[in-house]
Design a protein around this motif. Structure first.
Motif, PDB file in Angstrom:
ATOM      1  N   ARG A  33       0.838  -1.566   0.226  1.00 17.00           N
ATOM      2  CA  ARG A  33      -0.097  -0.137   0.064  1.00 17.00           C
ATOM      3  C   ARG A  33       1.330   1.675   0.331  1.00 17.00           C
ATOM      4  NH1 ARG A  33      -4.750  -1.430   3.833  1.00 17.00           N
ATOM      5  NH2 ARG A  33      -5.264  -2.957   2.751  1.00 17.00           N
ATOM      6  N   ARG A  34       1.940   0.978   0.530  1.00 14.62           N
ATOM      7  CA  ARG A  34       3.003   2.332   0.740  1.00 14.62           C
ATOM      8  C   ARG A  34       3.946   2.454  -0.326  1.00 14.62           C
ATOM      9  NH1 ARG A  34       3.879   0.472   5.931  1.00 14.62           N
ATOM     10  NH2 ARG A  34       6.091   0.033   5.874  1.00 14.62           N
ATOM     11  N   GLY A  35       3.272   1.461  -1.657  1.00 12.99           N
ATOM     12  CA  GLY A  35       4.211   1.718  -2.819  1.00 12.99           C
ATOM     13  C   GLY A  35       5.373   0.481  -2.888  1.00 12.99           C
ATOM     14  N   GLU A  36       5.569  -0.346  -1.983  1.00 10.13           N
ATOM     15  CA  GLU A  36       7.569  -0.647  -1.526  1.00 10.13           C
ATOM     16  C   GLU A  36       7.251  -2.035  -3.259  1.00 10.13           C
ATOM     17  OE1 GLU A  36       8.800  -2.296   1.970  1.00 10.13           O
ATOM     18  OE2 GLU A  36       8.804  -1.117   2.882  1.00 10.13           O
ATOM     19  N   GLN A  37       8.141  -1.573  -3.901  1.00  7.08           N
ATOM     20  CA  GLN A  37       8.234  -2.855  -4.628  1.00  7.08           C
ATOM     21  C   GLN A  37       7.982  -4.124  -4.530  1.00  7.08           C
ATOM     22  OE1 GLN A  37       8.285  -1.819  -8.409  1.00  7.08           O
ATOM     23  NE2 GLN A  37       8.149   0.174  -8.617  1.00  7.08           N
ATOM     24  N   LEU A  38       8.930  -4.066  -3.736  1.00  6.05           N
ATOM     25  CA  LEU A  38       9.137  -5.646  -3.387  1.00  6.05           C
ATOM     26  C   LEU A  38       8.466  -6.610  -2.576  1.00  6.05           C
ATOM     27  CD1 LEU A  38      12.321  -7.896  -3.349  1.00  6.05           C
ATOM     28  CD2 LEU A  38      12.588  -6.473  -0.904  1.00  6.05           C
ATOM     29  N   ALA A  39       7.544  -5.515  -2.219  1.00  4.49           N
ATOM     30  CA  ALA A  39       6.036  -6.543  -1.306  1.00  4.49           C
ATOM     31  C   ALA A  39       5.390  -6.258  -2.137  1.00  4.49           C
ATOM     32  CB  ALA A  39       5.237  -5.292  -0.299  1.00  4.49           C
ATOM     33  N   VAL A  40       4.946  -5.654  -3.349  1.00  7.11           N
ATOM     34  CA  VAL A  40       4.516  -5.819  -4.345  1.00  7.11           C
ATOM     35  C   VAL A  40       4.634  -7.075  -5.317  1.00  7.11           C
ATOM     36  CG1 VAL A  40       3.297  -4.624  -6.588  1.00  7.11           C
ATOM     37  CG2 VAL A  40       3.488  -3.447  -5.110  1.00  7.11           C
TER      38      VAL A  40
ATOM     39  N   ARG B 218      -8.066 -17.032 -12.634  1.00  5.50           N
ATOM     40  CA  ARG B 218      -8.208 -16.585 -11.523  1.00  5.50           C
ATOM     41  C   ARG B 218      -6.589 -15.927 -11.003  1.00  5.50           C
ATOM     42  NH1 ARG B 218     -11.207 -18.949 -12.957  1.00  5.50           N
ATOM     43  NH2 ARG B 218     -11.273 -21.173 -11.772  1.00  5.50           N
ATOM     44  N   ALA B 219      -6.109 -15.760 -11.015  1.00  4.19           N
ATOM     45  CA  ALA B 219      -4.744 -14.770 -10.839  1.00  4.19           C
ATOM     46  C   ALA B 219      -4.622 -13.652 -10.808  1.00  4.19           C
ATOM     47  CB  ALA B 219      -3.257 -15.431 -10.862  1.00  4.19           C
ATOM     48  N   THR B 220      -5.449 -13.532 -12.511  1.00  6.91           N
ATOM     49  CA  THR B 220      -5.423 -11.931 -12.961  1.00  6.91           C
ATOM     50  C   THR B 220      -5.773 -10.479 -11.809  1.00  6.91           C
ATOM     51  OG1 THR B 220      -4.984 -13.384 -15.072  1.00  6.91           O
ATOM     52  CG2 THR B 220      -5.144 -10.471 -15.411  1.00  6.91           C
ATOM     53  N   PRO B 221      -7.405 -11.108 -11.932  1.00  8.11           N
ATOM     54  CA  PRO B 221      -7.865  -9.549 -11.271  1.00  8.11           C
ATOM     55  C   PRO B 221      -6.955  -9.993  -9.415  1.00  8.11           C
ATOM     56  CG  PRO B 221      -9.126 -12.464 -11.538  1.00  8.11           C
ATOM     57  CD  PRO B 221      -7.945 -12.747 -12.546  1.00  8.11           C
ATOM     58  N   GLN B 222      -6.562 -11.108  -8.904  1.00  9.09           N
ATOM     59  CA  GLN B 222      -6.044 -10.911  -8.189  1.00  9.09           C
ATOM     60  C   GLN B 222      -5.156  -9.701  -8.053  1.00  9.09           C
ATOM     61  OE1 GLN B 222      -7.045 -11.280  -5.144  1.00  9.09           O
ATOM     62  NE2 GLN B 222      -8.664 -12.540  -4.998  1.00  9.09           N
ATOM     63  N   ALA B 223      -4.344 -10.125  -9.181  1.00 10.23           N
ATOM     64  CA  ALA B 223      -2.930  -9.145  -9.948  1.00 10.23           C
ATOM     65  C   ALA B 223      -3.475  -7.663  -9.776  1.00 10.23           C
ATOM     66  CB  ALA B 223      -2.579 -10.181 -10.380  1.00 10.23           C
ATOM     67  N   LEU B 224      -4.300  -7.598 -10.690  1.00  9.87           N
ATOM     68  CA  LEU B 224      -4.790  -5.914 -10.729  1.00  9.87           C
ATOM     69  C   LEU B 224      -5.814  -5.546  -8.995  1.00  9.87           C
ATOM     70  CD1 LEU B 224      -6.984  -6.546 -13.668  1.00  9.87           C
ATOM     71  CD2 LEU B 224      -4.981  -5.847 -13.262  1.00  9.87           C
ATOM     72  N   ARG B 225      -6.659  -6.765  -8.669  1.00 13.32           N
ATOM     73  CA  ARG B 225      -6.343  -6.135  -7.412  1.00 13.32           C
ATOM     74  C   ARG B 225      -5.453  -5.069  -6.435  1.00 13.32           C
ATOM     75  NH1 ARG B 225      -9.822  -9.575  -5.853  1.00 13.32           N
ATOM     76  NH2 ARG B 225     -11.595  -8.730  -7.338  1.00 13.32           N
ATOM     77  N   VAL B 226      -3.809  -6.051  -6.335  1.00 13.23           N
ATOM     78  CA  VAL B 226      -2.500  -5.976  -5.841  1.00 13.23           C
ATOM     79  C   VAL B 226      -2.077  -4.437  -6.300  1.00 13.23           C
ATOM     80  CG1 VAL B 226      -0.231  -6.588  -5.366  1.00 13.23           C
ATOM     81  CG2 VAL B 226      -2.339  -8.292  -5.179  1.00 13.23           C
ATOM     82  N   LEU B 227      -1.879  -4.547  -7.603  1.00 12.37           N
ATOM     83  CA  LEU B 227      -2.094  -3.183  -8.569  1.00 12.37           C
ATOM     84  C   LEU B 227      -2.540  -1.580  -7.719  1.00 12.37           C
ATOM     85  CD1 LEU B 227      -0.308  -5.195 -11.615  1.00 12.37           C
ATOM     86  CD2 LEU B 227       1.020  -3.605  -9.543  1.00 12.37           C
ATOM     87  N   ALA B 228      -3.596  -2.464  -7.718  1.00 13.57           N
ATOM     88  CA  ALA B 228      -4.318  -1.476  -7.562  1.00 13.57           C
ATOM     89  C   ALA B 228      -4.452  -0.530  -5.762  1.00 13.57           C
ATOM     90  CB  ALA B 228      -6.192  -2.023  -7.359  1.00 13.57           C
ATOM     91  N   ALA B 229      -4.193  -2.198  -4.812  1.00 16.31           N
ATOM     92  CA  ALA B 229      -4.018  -1.260  -4.194  1.00 16.31           C
ATOM     93  C   ALA B 229      -2.686  -0.305  -3.490  1.00 16.31           C
ATOM     94  CB  ALA B 229      -3.708  -2.364  -2.747  1.00 16.31           C
ATOM     95  N   ALA B 230      -1.376  -0.608  -4.373  1.00 11.91           N
ATOM     96  CA  ALA B 230       0.032  -0.279  -4.540  1.00 11.91           C
ATOM     97  C   ALA B 230      -0.230   1.589  -5.079  1.00 11.91           C
ATOM     98  CB  ALA B 230       1.027  -1.379  -5.364  1.00 11.91           C
ATOM     99  N   GLY B 231      -2.108   1.602  -5.236  1.00 10.91           N
ATOM    100  CA  GLY B 231      -1.813   2.845  -5.655  1.00 10.91           C
ATOM    101  C   GLY B 231      -1.931   3.370  -7.155  1.00 10.91           C
ATOM    102  N   CYS B 232      -1.899   2.307  -7.696  1.00 11.75           N
ATOM    103  CA  CYS B 232      -1.997   2.482  -9.134  1.00 11.75           C
ATOM    104  C   CYS B 232      -2.746   3.399 -10.145  1.00 11.75           C
ATOM    105  CB  CYS B 232      -1.773   0.971 -10.343  1.00 11.75           C
ATOM    106  SG  CYS B 232      -0.094   0.337  -9.465  1.00 11.75           S
ATOM    107  N   ASP B 233      -3.026   4.064 -10.463  1.00  5.32           N
ATOM    108  CA  ASP B 233      -4.378   4.716 -11.093  1.00  5.32           C
ATOM    109  C   ASP B 233      -4.279   4.555 -12.276  1.00  5.32           C
ATOM    110  OD1 ASP B 233      -4.343   7.569  -9.131  1.00  5.32           O
ATOM    111  OD2 ASP B 233      -1.784   7.843 -10.357  1.00  5.32           O
ATOM    112  N   VAL B 234      -3.685   3.810 -13.178  1.00  2.00           N
ATOM    113  CA  VAL B 234      -4.293   3.387 -14.597  1.00  2.00           C
ATOM    114  C   VAL B 234      -2.709   1.600 -14.420  1.00  2.00           C
ATOM    115  CG1 VAL B 234      -4.290   3.676 -16.701  1.00  2.00           C
ATOM    116  CG2 VAL B 234      -4.177   5.052 -15.957  1.00  2.00           C
TER     117      VAL B 234
END
Ligand SMILES: Nc1nc2c(ncn2[C@@H]2O[C@H](COP(=O)(O)OP(=O)(O)OP(=O)(O)O)[C@@H](O)[C@H]2O)c(=O)[nH]1
Ligand SMILES: [Mg+2]
Length: 324
Positions: free
Chosen positions: A15-22, A130-146
């Motif tokens: 959530r803080r945008g840490e690359q490694l955690a994402v 199954r994985a792709t929607p979750q991956a999108l969720r991770v990226l959204a949580a990481a604060g991606c605008d797009v």
């Protein structure tokens, strides 16, 4: 023994945008272990995210990766945080067939505001779905605008980028024919934005014109309906890329204004819930096969005590509550 993973901690750092955690969350999601998927989904549940998910699709070699990279550059220049998922249903190896993408994305590889991931089936298409929607969720949580999602081909994979995206961009190259081709390929219906890439080649104007003509024929265009935009680009030289970004933003504004964004999100969530539930029912069925007397039910059908529909009703009746 693999080291235990502290998912809530990873989620907090993502959530803080840490690359490694994402990256680690994306790996968990891609590995596809059900327990991990559950935990990641749980850790991100309150983070519904406002990422604008843009699907980028089109025939092999049309310039999807080049265009995606150029769009990333334009969005970064505006200070927006960007995610890129390259989904390759034809490859069992992540980072294998898509190695070229990483090279082309090279200029963004060290940018803190860009999250890039190649995802492949690892031999199991359902896993990728199954994985792709979750991956999108991770990226959204990481604060991606797009988040840009690149997939190969149109309508030929089970990973329907159309189903995943808020906005679908279809790339075509000049000289794809009289447009009947486009109609045949079913791309007129799915594209929110058309990009005629390789406009440095002959016939780009004609292709754009053909597309516009066909769209005007196909469109009943009632009220506030979206009219797909047609943009010409030379992605390799960055030309027309700002027009692509403008078209994406215009479509997002229309999605919000019309309520269509919420509707598309809901359809997506429905599909996801349905798929998870079906998986659960299926594995519960497997569990029950021995335990809950499928052989006995079969015997009763053979003995004429039950018809197979009645037997199936009994079986599903026993599926009951949660699987674990
Ligand atoms: N002439 C010209 N070539 C381009 C343009 N954009 C991309 N290319 C070239 O086209 C080739 C394919 O580009 P990619 O971006 O890899 O295409 P892609 O659609 O991602 O390809 P796959 O992922 O393999 O399906 C590369 O050699 C690019 O340099 C363009 O605007 N004009
Ligand atoms: Mg590519």
């Amino acid at each position: 023994m693999p080291r235990p993973v502290d998912v809530p901690d990873l989620a907090e750092r993502a959530r803080r945008g840490e690359q490694l955690a994402v990256a680690r969350l994306l790996s968990l999601v891609e590995d596809g272990a059900e327990a991990a998927l559950r935990e990641v989904a749980g850790a991100l549940v309150t983070h519904t995210g406002r990422a604008h998910v843009v699907g980028v699709t089109g025939a092999p070699g049309v310039g999807k990766s080049t265009t995606t990279s150029a769009v990333v550059g334009a969005l970064r220049a505006q200070g927006r945080r960007v995610g890129v998922l390259a989904v390759d249903p034809s490859s069992p190896f992540s980072g294998g067939a898509l190695l070229g993408d990483r090279v082309r994305m090279g200029e963004h590889a060290t940018d803190d505001g860009v999250f890039i991931r190649s995802m492949a089936t690892r031999g199991h298409l359902g896993g990728l779905a199954r994985a792709t929607p979750q991956a999108l969720r991770v990226l959204a949580a990481a604060g991606c605008d797009v988040v840009l999602v690149e997939t190969v081909g149109v309508g030929q994979s089970e990973i329907e980028v159309v189903g995943l995206a808020d906005t679908t961009v279809v790339l075509v190259a000049p000289g794809m024919g009289d447009g009947v081709q486009a109609a045949k390929a079913g791309i007129l219906e799915i594209a929110d934005v058309f990009v005629v890439n390789k406009a440095d080649r002959d016939g780009a104007r004609q292709t754009a014109r053909d597309l516009r003509n066909m769209l005007s024929l196909a469109e009943p265009s009632a009220g506030d309906a979206w009219k797909p935009e047609v943009v010409r680009t030379v992605a390799a030289r960055g030309e027309g890329v700002d027009d692509v970004v403008s078209a994406l933003d215009a479509h997002r504004e229309w999605l919000d204004r019309s309520g269509e964004r919420r509707r598309r999100s809901r359809v997506r969530a429905e599909a996801e819930i349905r798929a998870i539930a079906l998986d659960a029912v299926r594995s519960r069925m497997e569990d029950l096969r021995g335990a809950a007397g499928l052989p006995q039910l079969a015997e009763r059908v053979l003995d004429g005590e039950l018809d197979p529909y009645g037997a199936a009703d009994e079986l599903t009746g026993r599926l009951g509550g949660p699987g674990r």
